[in-house]
Design an enzyme around this catalytic site. Structure first.
Site, short mmCIF file in Angstrom:
data_model
loop_
_atom_site.label_atom_id
_atom_site.label_comp_id
_atom_site.label_asym_id
_atom_site.label_seq_id
_atom_site.Cartn_x
_atom_site.Cartn_y
_atom_site.Cartn_z
N ASP A 1 8.36 -1.28 12.67
CA ASP A 1 8.54 0.07 13.17
C ASP A 1 10.03 0.36 13.21
O ASP A 1 10.86 -0.53 12.98
CB ASP A 1 7.92 0.20 14.57
CG ASP A 1 6.40 0.42 14.50
OD1 ASP A 1 5.93 0.94 13.47
OD2 ASP A 1 5.70 0.05 15.46
N ARG B 1 0.89 -1.17 0.00
CA ARG B 1 0.00 0.00 0.00
C ARG B 1 0.91 1.21 0.00
O ARG B 1 2.03 1.17 0.51
CB ARG B 1 -0.86 0.05 1.28
CG ARG B 1 -1.95 -0.98 1.34
CD ARG B 1 -3.08 -0.76 0.39
NE ARG B 1 -3.93 0.39 0.76
CZ ARG B 1 -4.87 0.87 -0.05
NH1 ARG B 1 -5.06 0.35 -1.26
NH2 ARG B 1 -5.62 1.88 0.34
P1 FAD Z 1 13.71 2.76 4.21
O1 FAD Z 1 13.60 3.93 5.10
O2 FAD Z 1 12.64 2.56 3.18
O3 FAD Z 1 15.13 2.85 3.46
C1 FAD Z 1 15.45 2.10 2.31
C2 FAD Z 1 16.28 2.98 1.40
O4 FAD Z 1 16.76 2.18 0.31
C3 FAD Z 1 15.50 4.14 0.78
O5 FAD Z 1 16.13 5.37 1.07
C4 FAD Z 1 15.52 3.84 -0.71
O6 FAD Z 1 15.61 5.00 -1.52
C5 FAD Z 1 16.78 3.00 -0.84
N1 FAD Z 1 16.79 2.13 -2.01
C6 FAD Z 1 15.82 1.24 -2.36
N2 FAD Z 1 16.17 0.66 -3.53
C7 FAD Z 1 17.37 1.19 -3.91
C8 FAD Z 1 18.20 1.02 -5.04
N3 FAD Z 1 17.88 0.18 -6.05
N4 FAD Z 1 19.36 1.73 -5.12
C9 FAD Z 1 19.68 2.61 -4.13
N5 FAD Z 1 18.92 2.83 -3.05
C10 FAD Z 1 17.77 2.13 -2.95
N6 FAD Z 1 7.90 3.52 12.37
C11 FAD Z 1 7.82 3.94 13.66
O7 FAD Z 1 8.52 3.42 14.54
N7 FAD Z 1 6.97 4.96 14.00
C12 FAD Z 1 6.17 5.60 13.09
O8 FAD Z 1 5.43 6.53 13.45
C13 FAD Z 1 6.24 5.17 11.73
N8 FAD Z 1 5.46 5.75 10.79
C14 FAD Z 1 5.55 5.33 9.50
C15 FAD Z 1 4.75 5.96 8.53
C16 FAD Z 1 4.84 5.56 7.19
C17 FAD Z 1 3.99 6.21 6.15
C18 FAD Z 1 5.71 4.51 6.83
C19 FAD Z 1 5.82 4.05 5.41
C20 FAD Z 1 6.51 3.88 7.78
C21 FAD Z 1 6.44 4.28 9.12
N9 FAD Z 1 7.23 3.68 10.09
C22 FAD Z 1 7.14 4.10 11.41
C23 FAD Z 1 8.21 2.62 9.75
C24 FAD Z 1 9.61 3.16 9.43
O9 FAD Z 1 9.54 4.04 8.33
C25 FAD Z 1 10.55 2.01 9.09
O10 FAD Z 1 10.63 1.10 10.15
C26 FAD Z 1 11.99 2.43 8.77
O11 FAD Z 1 12.08 3.67 8.15
C27 FAD Z 1 12.59 1.37 7.87
O12 FAD Z 1 13.92 1.70 7.54
P2 FAD Z 1 14.59 0.93 6.32
O13 FAD Z 1 16.02 1.38 6.29
O14 FAD Z 1 14.33 -0.52 6.39
O15 FAD Z 1 13.80 1.41 5.00
#
Ligand code: FAD
Ligand code: UDP
Length: 376
Positions: free
Chosen positions: A363, A257
């Site tokens: 989260d 989503r």
């Molecule tokens: P991401 O932050 O998605 O980082 C992944 C990165 O990889 C991105 O910057 C992307 O650009 C990069 N990437 C992907 N593919 C490629 C590629 N091919 N080449 C180069 N770079 C690439 N958690 C909480 O604890 N509290 C909250 O209130 C909360 N609210 C949220 C609200 C929303 C709308 C969403 C979507 C999530 C929320 N979350 C919340 C969850 C939180 O965002 C995640 O737990 C956390 O940000 C995940 O980190 P990540 O590094 O796994 O992913």
């Protein structure tokens, strides 16, 4: 070879991993396809306000180790999430607690509220006729009764998930607390807050000691660093992008989503008096309105900033090319994700981590824990 690790993704997982590796003397290169670090916790500075560009983020955890870790990087403020629901112009406190019961039924004591709840739960039990709740509608009515379900849950949930409550799994609603006290804190966790100076500051500090290259898509072979040549650059790869993309959608696309944000500057110091207001009726197309300044400005400070920035959030089905926000962890998608996870397990020089690579709605705190636990 110049680097020990190439990290794909400058989000929370990538930044915590980079920090842990650099602290142990490892050489780390991080790439991200976006023009900024911080992944989904990134904030944009508008009118001196940190605007949560990829959705409102509130940090919360009960794990003291995680709380101490983030606080060792930056200080956190005292923000406590206490959203308000607007249903047909009337306001209700969330999560469901004595304030909500008073607003809904006029009951003043826990005993009066309990009686009202029991009465409504009894009606839900009769309908179930001995069965377990099979969907979100049945579960919600059993948990909180039909009055609150109809005003505060049904419309909001159907907008958020794009499906009728009768077709949604029951577990989604079980994460919302039901309290017999006057407590509007949305989370049950012990620790909560927003980094002082914003999330970007947290992530920037985590990246000290690593090299970071932005606007570099790992799958774009025009870039000097990409999926074809990474073994010439680093000994190991840490991949935090979508797992189905890593394997070129071999078994098919996973579903998500997504959310569309309509952000605007309002010429007033205080637009809605709260960071989060949920619009729970079906007829209003957005799910909630975020007023970003309230995450980091309190009391008289609110007045020092003459404008405010708000975002209306619309929840929609994800299509390729859009930001994948929420994994749809239904049986079909989980089966598909398992096939990719099996392939990932067989890799010896690649670490998969974070929300997109694990295809799990984590989260922030669990993401940090997983990155910290990873052996470097
Ligand atoms: P991401 O932050 O998605 O980082 C992944 C990165 O990889 C991105 O910057 C992307 O650009 C990069 N990437 C992907 N593919 C490629 C590629 N091919 N080449 C180069 N770079 C690439 N958690 C909480 O604890 N509290 C909250 O209130 C909360 N609210 C949220 C609200 C929303 C709308 C969403 C979507 C999530 C929320 N979350 C919340 C969850 C939180 O965002 C995640 O737990 C956390 O940000 C995940 O980190 P990540 O590094 O796994 O992913
Ligand atoms: N929910 C609701 N009304 C609200 C807030 C939440 O019905 O005002 C429901 C909705 O189904 C949502 C679930 O409760 O998916 C869990 O809410 P939470 O805020 O934890 O969801 P998130 O947006 O973090 O997935």
């Amino acid at each position: 070879m110049k680097y020990d690790y190439l990290v794909v993704g400058a989000g929370l997982y990538g930044s915590v991993f980079a920090h842990e590796a650099a602290t142990r003397g490892k050489r780390v290169l991080v790439v991200d396809k976006r023009p900024n670090i911080a992944g989904n916790v990134y904030t944009e500075d508008i009118e001196g306000i940190h605007v949560h560009k990829y959705g409102a983020h509130i940090f919360h955890t009960s794990d003291k180790r995680i709380w101490d870790f983030v606080n060792s990087i930056v200080e956190f403020n005292r923000y406590t999430n206490s959203p308000v629901a607007n249903y047909k112009g009337k306001l209700y406190n969330l999560p469901f607690n004595m304030n909500t019961f008073y607003q809904m039924w006029g009951v003043c004591t826990p005993q009066e509220a309990q009686e009202k709840l029991e009465q409504q739960r009894a009606e839900a039990l009769v309908k179930l006729n001995g069965r377990e709740p099979a969907n979100l509608e049945e579960q919600a009515q059993l948990l909180i009764g039909k009055d609150i379900y109809e005003a505060l849950i049904k419309g909001y949930t159907e907008k958020q998930w794009g499906r009728p409550c009768t077709e949604l799994p029951a577990f989604i609603i079980r994460r919302l607390p039901v309290r017999m006290i006057f407590d509007n804190n949305y989370f049950n966790d012990r620790y909560q807050g927003i980094p002082v100076g914003g999330y970007n500051k947290l992530i920037e500090s985590l990246f000290e000691g690593a090299d970071v290259q932005l606007e570099c898509d790992f799958f774009d072979t025009v870039n000097s660093i990409n999926c074809m040549n990474w073994r010439g650059i680093a000994k190991k790869l840490v991949y935090t992008g979508p797992i189905d993309q890593f394997y070129d959608y071999k078994f098919g696309h996973l579903q998500y989503r997504t959310v569309v944000f309509e952000t605007c500057i309002e010429n007033t110091v205080n637009y809605q008096g709260n960071a989060v207001v949920n619009y729970t009726e079906r007829e209003i197309p957005y799910t909630r309105v975020i007023e970003h300044k309230h995450f980091e400005m309190f009391g008289a400070e609110i007045e020092t900033c003459s404008k405010t920035v708000i975002s209306n959030e619309y929840s929609i089905e994800w299509k390729p090319g859009m930001e994948p926000y929420y994994p749809v962890n239904d049986a079909q998608n989980n089966r598909l994700a398992d096939k990719y996870r099996e392939m990932a397990k067989a890799e010896t020089d690649i670490i998969f981590g974070g929300r997109l690579a694990d295809y799990k709605y984590y989260d922030m705190a669990p993401v940090i824990e997983l990155a910290m636990r990873c052996e470097v």
